[in-house]
Scaffold this motif. Sequence first.
Motif, PDB file in Angstrom:
ATOM      1  N   ASN A  70       0.855  -1.193   0.000  1.00 28.14           N
ATOM      2  CA  ASN A  70       0.000   0.000   0.000  1.00 28.14           C
ATOM      3  C   ASN A  70       0.886   1.237   0.000  1.00 28.14           C
ATOM      4  OD1 ASN A  70       0.426   0.926   2.860  1.00 28.14           O
ATOM      5  ND2 ASN A  70      -0.430  -1.099   3.261  1.00 28.14           N
ATOM      6  N   HIS A  71       0.253   2.392  -0.154  1.00 28.67           N
ATOM      7  CA  HIS A  71       0.985   3.653  -0.312  1.00 28.67           C
ATOM      8  C   HIS A  71       0.502   4.633   0.755  1.00 28.67           C
ATOM      9  CE1 HIS A  71       2.366   2.661  -4.536  1.00 28.67           C
ATOM     10  NE2 HIS A  71       1.379   1.799  -4.384  1.00 28.67           N
ATOM     11  N   PHE A  72       1.340   4.878   1.776  1.00 24.78           N
ATOM     12  CA  PHE A  72       0.838   5.746   2.838  1.00 24.78           C
ATOM     13  C   PHE A  72       0.584   7.185   2.370  1.00 24.78           C
ATOM     14  CE2 PHE A  72       4.703   7.884   4.470  1.00 24.78           C
ATOM     15  CZ  PHE A  72       4.136   9.001   5.067  1.00 24.78           C
ATOM     16  N   PRO A  73       1.316   7.711   1.361  1.00 23.03           N
ATOM     17  CA  PRO A  73       1.009   9.097   0.942  1.00 23.03           C
ATOM     18  C   PRO A  73      -0.251   9.204   0.068  1.00 23.03           C
ATOM     19  CG  PRO A  73       3.263   8.464   0.342  1.00 23.03           C
ATOM     20  CD  PRO A  73       2.521   7.218   0.690  1.00 23.03           C
ATOM     21  N   GLN A  74      -0.961   8.107  -0.078  1.00 20.49           N
ATOM     22  CA  GLN A  74      -2.160   8.142  -0.937  1.00 20.49           C
ATOM     23  C   GLN A  74      -3.454   8.084  -0.139  1.00 20.49           C
ATOM     24  OE1 GLN A  74      -1.773   5.231  -4.122  1.00 20.49           O
ATOM     25  NE2 GLN A  74       0.272   5.945  -4.656  1.00 20.49           N
ATOM     26  N   MET A  75      -3.409   8.434   1.143  1.00 21.19           N
ATOM     27  CA  MET A  75      -4.643   8.415   1.933  1.00 21.19           C
ATOM     28  C   MET A  75      -5.680   9.383   1.381  1.00 21.19           C
ATOM     29  SD  MET A  75      -3.454   7.939   5.885  1.00 21.19           S
ATOM     30  CE  MET A  75      -5.044   7.330   6.476  1.00 21.19           C
ATOM     31  N   GLN A  84      -7.897   5.371 -15.381  1.00 21.45           N
ATOM     32  CA  GLN A  84      -7.095   4.150 -15.293  1.00 21.45           C
ATOM     33  C   GLN A  84      -5.656   4.526 -14.966  1.00 21.45           C
ATOM     34  OE1 GLN A  84      -7.927   0.985 -17.941  1.00 21.45           O
ATOM     35  NE2 GLN A  84     -10.055   0.993 -17.291  1.00 21.45           N
ATOM     36  N   LEU A  85      -4.808   3.517 -14.798  1.00 23.04           N
ATOM     37  CA  LEU A  85      -3.536   3.699 -14.084  1.00 23.04           C
ATOM     38  C   LEU A  85      -2.726   4.955 -14.425  1.00 23.04           C
ATOM     39  CD1 LEU A  85      -1.482   2.701 -12.029  1.00 23.04           C
ATOM     40  CD2 LEU A  85      -0.431   1.362 -13.851  1.00 23.04           C
ATOM     41  N   LEU A  86      -2.326   5.118 -15.698  1.00 22.26           N
ATOM     42  CA  LEU A  86      -1.368   6.195 -15.988  1.00 22.26           C
ATOM     43  C   LEU A  86      -2.006   7.573 -15.790  1.00 22.26           C
ATOM     44  CD1 LEU A  86       0.550   4.556 -18.986  1.00 22.26           C
ATOM     45  CD2 LEU A  86       1.166   4.551 -16.558  1.00 22.26           C
ATOM     46  N   PRO A 195      11.969   0.915  -6.007  1.00 21.11           N
ATOM     47  CA  PRO A 195      11.820   1.545  -7.326  1.00 21.11           C
ATOM     48  C   PRO A 195      10.340   1.484  -7.718  1.00 21.11           C
ATOM     49  CG  PRO A 195      12.768  -0.665  -7.545  1.00 21.11           C
ATOM     50  CD  PRO A 195      12.651  -0.397  -6.073  1.00 21.11           C
ATOM     51  N   ARG A 196       9.707   2.649  -7.944  1.00 21.51           N
ATOM     52  CA  ARG A 196       8.241   2.674  -8.087  1.00 21.51           C
ATOM     53  C   ARG A 196       7.768   1.717  -9.176  1.00 21.51           C
ATOM     54  NH1 ARG A 196       4.873   7.367  -6.793  1.00 21.51           N
ATOM     55  NH2 ARG A 196       2.867   6.347  -6.788  1.00 21.51           N
ATOM     56  N   PHE A 197       8.280   1.893 -10.398  1.00 23.20           N
ATOM     57  CA  PHE A 197       8.133   0.940 -11.501  1.00 23.20           C
ATOM     58  C   PHE A 197       9.042   1.406 -12.627  1.00 23.20           C
ATOM     59  CE2 PHE A 197       3.890   2.536 -13.740  1.00 23.20           C
ATOM     60  CZ  PHE A 197       4.245   3.861 -13.548  1.00 23.20           C
ATOM     61  N   THR A 223       8.041  -3.291  -6.002  1.00 25.48           N
ATOM     62  CA  THR A 223       7.781  -2.497  -7.196  1.00 25.48           C
ATOM     63  C   THR A 223       6.442  -2.932  -7.784  1.00 25.48           C
ATOM     64  OG1 THR A 223       8.766  -1.691  -9.274  1.00 25.48           O
ATOM     65  CG2 THR A 223       8.992  -4.036  -8.816  1.00 25.48           C
ATOM     66  N   HIS A 224       6.074  -2.300  -8.902  1.00 24.04           N
ATOM     67  CA  HIS A 224       4.838  -2.656  -9.610  1.00 24.04           C
ATOM     68  C   HIS A 224       5.188  -3.402 -10.897  1.00 24.04           C
ATOM     69  CE1 HIS A 224       3.616   0.771  -7.074  1.00 24.04           C
ATOM     70  NE2 HIS A 224       2.455   0.136  -6.998  1.00 24.04           N
ATOM     71  N   LEU A 225       4.317  -4.348 -11.266  1.00 24.90           N
ATOM     72  CA  LEU A 225       4.570  -5.194 -12.436  1.00 24.90           C
ATOM     73  C   LEU A 225       3.272  -5.489 -13.174  1.00 24.90           C
ATOM     74  CD1 LEU A 225       6.387  -7.232 -14.076  1.00 24.90           C
ATOM     75  CD2 LEU A 225       5.679  -8.952 -12.383  1.00 24.90           C
ATOM     76  N   SER A 226       3.241  -5.184 -14.472  1.00 28.68           N
ATOM     77  CA  SER A 226       2.141  -5.651 -15.338  1.00 28.68           C
ATOM     78  C   SER A 226       0.765  -5.503 -14.704  1.00 28.68           C
ATOM     79  CB  SER A 226       2.381  -7.119 -15.717  1.00 28.68           C
ATOM     80  OG  SER A 226       3.523  -7.201 -16.527  1.00 28.68           O
ATOM     81  N   GLU A 227       0.459  -4.240 -14.398  1.00 25.94           N
ATOM     82  CA  GLU A 227      -0.836  -3.938 -13.771  1.00 25.94           C
ATOM     83  C   GLU A 227      -1.871  -3.614 -14.845  1.00 25.94           C
ATOM     84  OE1 GLU A 227      -0.328  -0.722 -11.061  1.00 25.94           O
ATOM     85  OE2 GLU A 227      -2.428  -0.644 -10.445  1.00 25.94           O
ATOM     86  N   ASN A 228      -1.409  -2.913 -15.913  1.00 23.59           N
ATOM     87  CA  ASN A 228      -2.328  -2.296 -16.860  1.00 23.59           C
ATOM     88  C   ASN A 228      -1.704  -2.414 -18.255  1.00 23.59           C
ATOM     89  OD1 ASN A 228      -2.455   0.411 -18.396  1.00 23.59           O
ATOM     90  ND2 ASN A 228      -4.283   0.567 -17.121  1.00 23.59           N
ATOM     91  N   THR A 313      -4.047  -4.331   0.172  1.00 18.36           N
ATOM     92  CA  THR A 313      -5.086  -3.321  -0.116  1.00 18.36           C
ATOM     93  C   THR A 313      -4.705  -2.402  -1.273  1.00 18.36           C
ATOM     94  OG1 THR A 313      -4.134  -1.686   1.403  1.00 18.36           O
ATOM     95  CG2 THR A 313      -5.780  -3.220   2.313  1.00 18.36           C
ATOM     96  N   ASP A 314      -3.413  -2.119  -1.447  1.00 17.29           N
ATOM     97  CA  ASP A 314      -2.960  -1.092  -2.390  1.00 17.29           C
ATOM     98  C   ASP A 314      -3.679   0.244  -2.201  1.00 17.29           C
ATOM     99  OD1 ASP A 314      -1.358  -0.002  -4.407  1.00 17.29           O
ATOM    100  OD2 ASP A 314      -2.827  -0.471  -5.965  1.00 17.29           O
ATOM    101  N   ILE A 315      -3.907   0.649  -0.981  1.00 17.17           N
ATOM    102  CA  ILE A 315      -4.333   2.038  -0.741  1.00 17.17           C
ATOM    103  C   ILE A 315      -3.337   2.949  -1.440  1.00 17.17           C
ATOM    104  CG2 ILE A 315      -4.389   3.817   1.096  1.00 17.17           C
ATOM    105  CD1 ILE A 315      -6.799   1.862   1.074  1.00 17.17           C
TER     106      ILE A 315
HETATM  107  N1  GUN Z   1       2.222   1.897 -10.503  1.00 16.45           N
HETATM  108  C1  GUN Z   1       3.162   2.827 -10.226  1.00 16.45           C
HETATM  109  N2  GUN Z   1       2.844   3.572  -9.165  1.00 16.45           N
HETATM  110  C2  GUN Z   1       1.651   3.103  -8.738  1.00 16.45           C
HETATM  111  C3  GUN Z   1       0.790   3.460  -7.656  1.00 16.45           C
HETATM  112  O1  GUN Z   1       1.052   4.367  -6.877  1.00 16.45           O
HETATM  113  N3  GUN Z   1      -0.352   2.736  -7.520  1.00 16.45           N
HETATM  114  C4  GUN Z   1      -0.674   1.725  -8.377  1.00 16.45           C
HETATM  115  N4  GUN Z   1      -1.811   1.048  -8.178  1.00 16.45           N
HETATM  116  N5  GUN Z   1       0.104   1.372  -9.388  1.00 16.45           N
HETATM  117  C5  GUN Z   1       1.256   2.059  -9.576  1.00 16.45           C
END
Ligand code: GUN
Length: 423
Positions: A70-75, A84-86, A195-197, A223-228, A313-315
């Motif tokens: 999850n991402h605490f700065p994303q509350m 969608q993602l980007l 590394p964020r992605f 990190t993030h992988l193949s989400e979208n 959760t990926d908050i």
């Molecule tokens: N991919 C890169 N950064 C993020 C993020 O903050 N949240 C989600 N869901 N995907 C990401």
Amino acid sequence: MKILRGRVFDFLDEPQTPGDGSYRYIEDGAILLDQGRIVAVGDFAALDNGAEVIDHRPHLLMPGFIDTHNHFPQMQVIGSYGAQLLDWLNTYTFPAEMKFVDPEHAARIATAYFDEMLRNGTTTPVAYCSVHKTSAEAYFTAAAARNIRAIGGKVLMDRNAPEGLLDTPETGYDDSKALIEKWHGTGRALYAVTPRFAITSTPAQLEVAGALMAENPDCYMQTHLSENTDEIAYTLELYPDFRDYLGIYDHYGLLGPRALMGHSIHLSEREVALMRETRSVAVFCPTSNLFIGSGLFDERRMQENGVRMALATDIGGGTSYSMLRTLDEAYKVCQLQNRNLPPLRAFYMLTLGNARALGLEAEIGTLAAGSEADIVVLDARATPAMALRMETVETLPEELFVLQTLGDDRSVVQTYVAGRAML
Ligand code: GUN
Ligand code: ZN
């Protein structure tokens, strides 16, 4: 020394078939605690030794929940409309994360974050902080003040984001190294190189991330992988020499048993095999994957291919802090693929399963003697609708399924962190 009395429930192993002895359940049970650890678990009558008794009957006593991504700065990003993602990152998330350059803002949100985690029964979060070193300081400081076993790291990102959110390979290395030295293994804190992605890191920065992992092999890597699908296409444009997304992280030495790969939705056969061979962890984030419209995580495919998994959760792409709400959505994602998520397996994932994914099963995730006393107290009759539904329930798995389907923070009666009641 004190005793928690209630219906004690934890896992000894991953449930496979009904009646396989994978869990322990004690109807009039007790957990004996001392100095932040579990000393013994058993029948109340056998453990009643004159120590103070906190009577939680008729509620369930379970290991505290673990949220592996999850991402605490994303509350303040949760519930951001229509993207969608980007686009979601550029429109909502990056502006929100820019505010974490301010240590006061970071400290205020970090406090709110741990309060919210504990209200939801989560005793171990794994968080991305913002790019700012101060955000990681705020995160670990707030966790230490509550003695929480927290994992986290400063995000590394040096391109494709606003100026105020960029580091460089050099500053990213220096800041991460300083944070590791200060926090990794300090009290209950552990560090994750983050590394964020691949889109927001240059090859030079992924090299730095690999160097940090080589120098600190007992840190995590997240990190993030193949989400979208748009994300995957853009990633391969930025890294044209690579045949697939996972191959990039592999090349820079980022995979392994401590690698937490957020989302892992759209993977090729080669990538699934590489996940298994490297023992990297695919992190299932159902509320986020549905809310941002990313896709359906293929839990069956991961299980059948022997890929390690975790749940999260990926908050704030995710829509709930509650791991119970997360299970509800995980169940539906599986249903849409003609797959069941039985309640015993679901609660295994929240506790021992996620602990194993982090390699922390000796410390957290069960009620075994010697474990850290992180415990959640759950009420399956927390709302009138749940109480009515519970009138028809006869077995523990049925009760768990009510919690998994209808439960949320209202079902969390108490959360103990290292033996201390936090609510
Ligand atoms: N991919 C890169 N950064 C993020 C993020 O903050 N949240 C989600 N869901 N995907 C990401
Ligand atoms: Zn994420």
